[in-house]
Design a protein around this motif. Sequence first.
Motif, PDB file in Angstrom:
ATOM      1  N   PHE A   1      39.980  52.153  43.471  1.00  0.00           N
ATOM      2  CA  PHE A   1      40.817  51.343  44.354  1.00  0.00           C
ATOM      3  C   PHE A   1      42.295  51.719  44.235  1.00  0.00           C
ATOM      4  O   PHE A   1      42.997  51.834  45.240  1.00  0.00           O
ATOM      5  N   VAL A   2      42.745  51.907  43.018  1.00  0.00           N
ATOM      6  CA  VAL A   2      44.160  52.242  42.802  1.00  0.00           C
ATOM      7  C   VAL A   2      44.511  53.565  43.471  1.00  0.00           C
ATOM      8  O   VAL A   2      45.508  53.686  44.193  1.00  0.00           O
ATOM      9  N   THR A   3      43.680  54.579  43.237  1.00  0.00           N
ATOM     10  CA  THR A   3      43.977  55.898  43.811  1.00  0.00           C
ATOM     11  C   THR A   3      43.745  55.921  45.316  1.00  0.00           C
ATOM     12  O   THR A   3      44.478  56.580  46.052  1.00  0.00           O
ATOM     13  N   GLY A   4      42.719  55.215  45.779  1.00  0.00           N
ATOM     14  CA  GLY A   4      42.417  55.197  47.219  1.00  0.00           C
ATOM     15  C   GLY A   4      43.519  54.525  48.023  1.00  0.00           C
ATOM     16  O   GLY A   4      44.051  55.091  48.983  1.00  0.00           O
ATOM     17  N   ILE A   5      43.875  53.310  47.609  1.00  0.00           N
ATOM     18  CA  ILE A   5      44.951  52.587  48.293  1.00  0.00           C
ATOM     19  C   ILE A   5      46.281  53.298  48.075  1.00  0.00           C
ATOM     20  O   ILE A   5      47.097  53.415  48.992  1.00  0.00           O
ATOM     21  N   PHE A  27      59.542  58.689  45.652  1.00  0.00           N
ATOM     22  CA  PHE A  27      58.202  59.178  45.325  1.00  0.00           C
ATOM     23  C   PHE A  27      58.026  59.392  43.826  1.00  0.00           C
ATOM     24  O   PHE A  27      56.904  59.280  43.306  1.00  0.00           O
ATOM     25  N   ALA A  28      59.100  59.673  43.111  1.00  0.00           N
ATOM     26  CA  ALA A  28      59.019  59.762  41.651  1.00  0.00           C
ATOM     27  C   ALA A  28      58.638  58.402  41.075  1.00  0.00           C
ATOM     28  O   ALA A  28      57.744  58.297  40.218  1.00  0.00           O
ATOM     29  N   TYR A  29      59.300  57.340  41.562  1.00  0.00           N
ATOM     30  CA  TYR A  29      58.981  55.987  41.105  1.00  0.00           C
ATOM     31  C   TYR A  29      57.562  55.582  41.494  1.00  0.00           C
ATOM     32  O   TYR A  29      56.824  54.982  40.702  1.00  0.00           O
ATOM     33  N   PHE A  35      50.598  56.102  37.990  1.00  0.00           N
ATOM     34  CA  PHE A  35      50.232  56.590  36.646  1.00  0.00           C
ATOM     35  C   PHE A  35      50.017  55.423  35.680  1.00  0.00           C
ATOM     36  O   PHE A  35      48.990  55.333  35.003  1.00  0.00           O
ATOM     37  N   PHE A  36      50.973  54.498  35.642  1.00  0.00           N
ATOM     38  CA  PHE A  36      50.863  53.365  34.724  1.00  0.00           C
ATOM     39  C   PHE A  36      49.752  52.398  35.140  1.00  0.00           C
ATOM     40  O   PHE A  36      49.095  51.798  34.288  1.00  0.00           O
ATOM     41  N   MET A  37      49.544  52.273  36.452  1.00  0.00           N
ATOM     42  CA  MET A  37      48.477  51.382  36.924  1.00  0.00           C
ATOM     43  C   MET A  37      47.110  51.931  36.506  1.00  0.00           C
ATOM     44  O   MET A  37      46.200  51.173  36.147  1.00  0.00           O
ATOM     45  N   LEU A  38      46.967  53.245  36.524  1.00  0.00           N
ATOM     46  CA  LEU A  38      45.709  53.857  36.094  1.00  0.00           C
ATOM     47  C   LEU A  38      45.501  53.688  34.589  1.00  0.00           C
ATOM     48  O   LEU A  38      44.372  53.480  34.131  1.00  0.00           O
ATOM     49  N   ILE A  39      46.587  53.777  33.819  1.00  0.00           N
ATOM     50  CA  ILE A  39      46.481  53.516  32.376  1.00  0.00           C
ATOM     51  C   ILE A  39      46.005  52.086  32.147  1.00  0.00           C
ATOM     52  O   ILE A  39      45.147  51.818  31.307  1.00  0.00           O
ATOM     53  N   LEU A  40      46.556  51.167  32.934  1.00  0.00           N
ATOM     54  CA  LEU A  40      46.217  49.745  32.802  1.00  0.00           C
ATOM     55  C   LEU A  40      44.717  49.513  33.006  1.00  0.00           C
ATOM     56  O   LEU A  40      44.078  48.806  32.228  1.00  0.00           O
ATOM     57  N   VAL A  41      44.152  50.107  34.045  1.00  0.00           N
ATOM     58  CA  VAL A  41      42.748  49.820  34.371  1.00  0.00           C
ATOM     59  C   VAL A  41      41.746  50.727  33.655  1.00  0.00           C
ATOM     60  O   VAL A  41      40.577  50.361  33.522  1.00  0.00           O
ATOM     61  N   LEU A  42      42.190  51.886  33.172  1.00  0.00           N
ATOM     62  CA  LEU A  42      41.251  52.818  32.542  1.00  0.00           C
ATOM     63  C   LEU A  42      41.247  52.732  31.022  1.00  0.00           C
ATOM     64  O   LEU A  42      40.403  53.337  30.369  1.00  0.00           O
ATOM     65  N   GLY A  43      42.213  51.992  30.445  1.00  0.00           N
ATOM     66  CA  GLY A  43      42.296  51.885  28.996  1.00  0.00           C
ATOM     67  C   GLY A  43      41.084  51.203  28.389  1.00  0.00           C
ATOM     68  O   GLY A  43      40.442  50.364  29.023  1.00  0.00           O
ATOM     69  N   TRP A  53      50.603  47.820  31.586  1.00  0.00           N
ATOM     70  CA  TRP A  53      51.137  46.533  32.052  1.00  0.00           C
ATOM     71  C   TRP A  53      52.670  46.567  32.073  1.00  0.00           C
ATOM     72  O   TRP A  53      53.302  46.177  33.054  1.00  0.00           O
ATOM     73  N   GLU A  54      53.264  47.045  30.971  1.00  0.00           N
ATOM     74  CA  GLU A  54      54.730  47.123  30.888  1.00  0.00           C
ATOM     75  C   GLU A  54      55.269  48.245  31.773  1.00  0.00           C
ATOM     76  O   GLU A  54      56.355  48.115  32.357  1.00  0.00           O
ATOM     77  N   GLY A  55      54.499  49.322  31.873  1.00  0.00           N
ATOM     78  CA  GLY A  55      54.922  50.443  32.716  1.00  0.00           C
ATOM     79  C   GLY A  55      55.044  50.061  34.180  1.00  0.00           C
ATOM     80  O   GLY A  55      56.040  50.382  34.835  1.00  0.00           O
TER      81      GLY A  55
END
Length: 205
Positions: A1-5, A27-29, A35-43, A53-55
């Motif tokens: 979902f994160v990557t698709g949306i 686009f850098a932001y 990147f951080f959202m994927l860390i959040l859900v894949l951890g 979460w903090e990222g």
Amino acid sequence: FVTGIGFLIHLYSSGYMHEDEGFNRFFAYLNLFVFFMLILVLGDSLVTLFVGWEGVGVCSFMLIGFWYKDHANNNAAKKAFVINRIGDLGLIIGMILLFVHTGSLNYSDLLGGGFAKLSNSMTSLIAIFLFIGAMGKSAQFPLHTWLPDAMAGPTPVSALIHAATMVTAGIYLVARNGELFIHSEYAGHFVTVVGIITALLGATI
């Protein structure tokens, strides 16, 4: 979902922000946020989730205040950052209590019997503290006031962060630790009351 949306909103952003002088910075932001959202859900643990979460919180601050030459945008970004830190304090306390009483913050340990070590009162206390973190991130009453102001950022930011992914991170946190909430009647009532108030407030605001 994160990557698709995220992909669809990146695609939309390339046209929406085409003539903006901060195109590259935007686009850098945006990519850092994904990147951080994927860390959040894949951890595999609450510690890894907390890093993501903090990222996403920092990226949200930068994206809400993206047009920083407007003072109102800076205030909106600061408001979002501060209120989310209040929620994060609840999450940190919940994590500390969980580690002290179970000896682990890994999902495999917690779901494999770690939650069963907790007394009924401690289960409720930890669940409520974790949910306070979700209240901040998901803009639930009374930590909801940052979200209307957050629309100061570019429209794609609102689409990606405030509608699609970051705000749902609070829901993800509760779902990922669902076993904890299932075994706590008081936490269930707390979540229900906050949810009802937030829904009514959102519908009538």
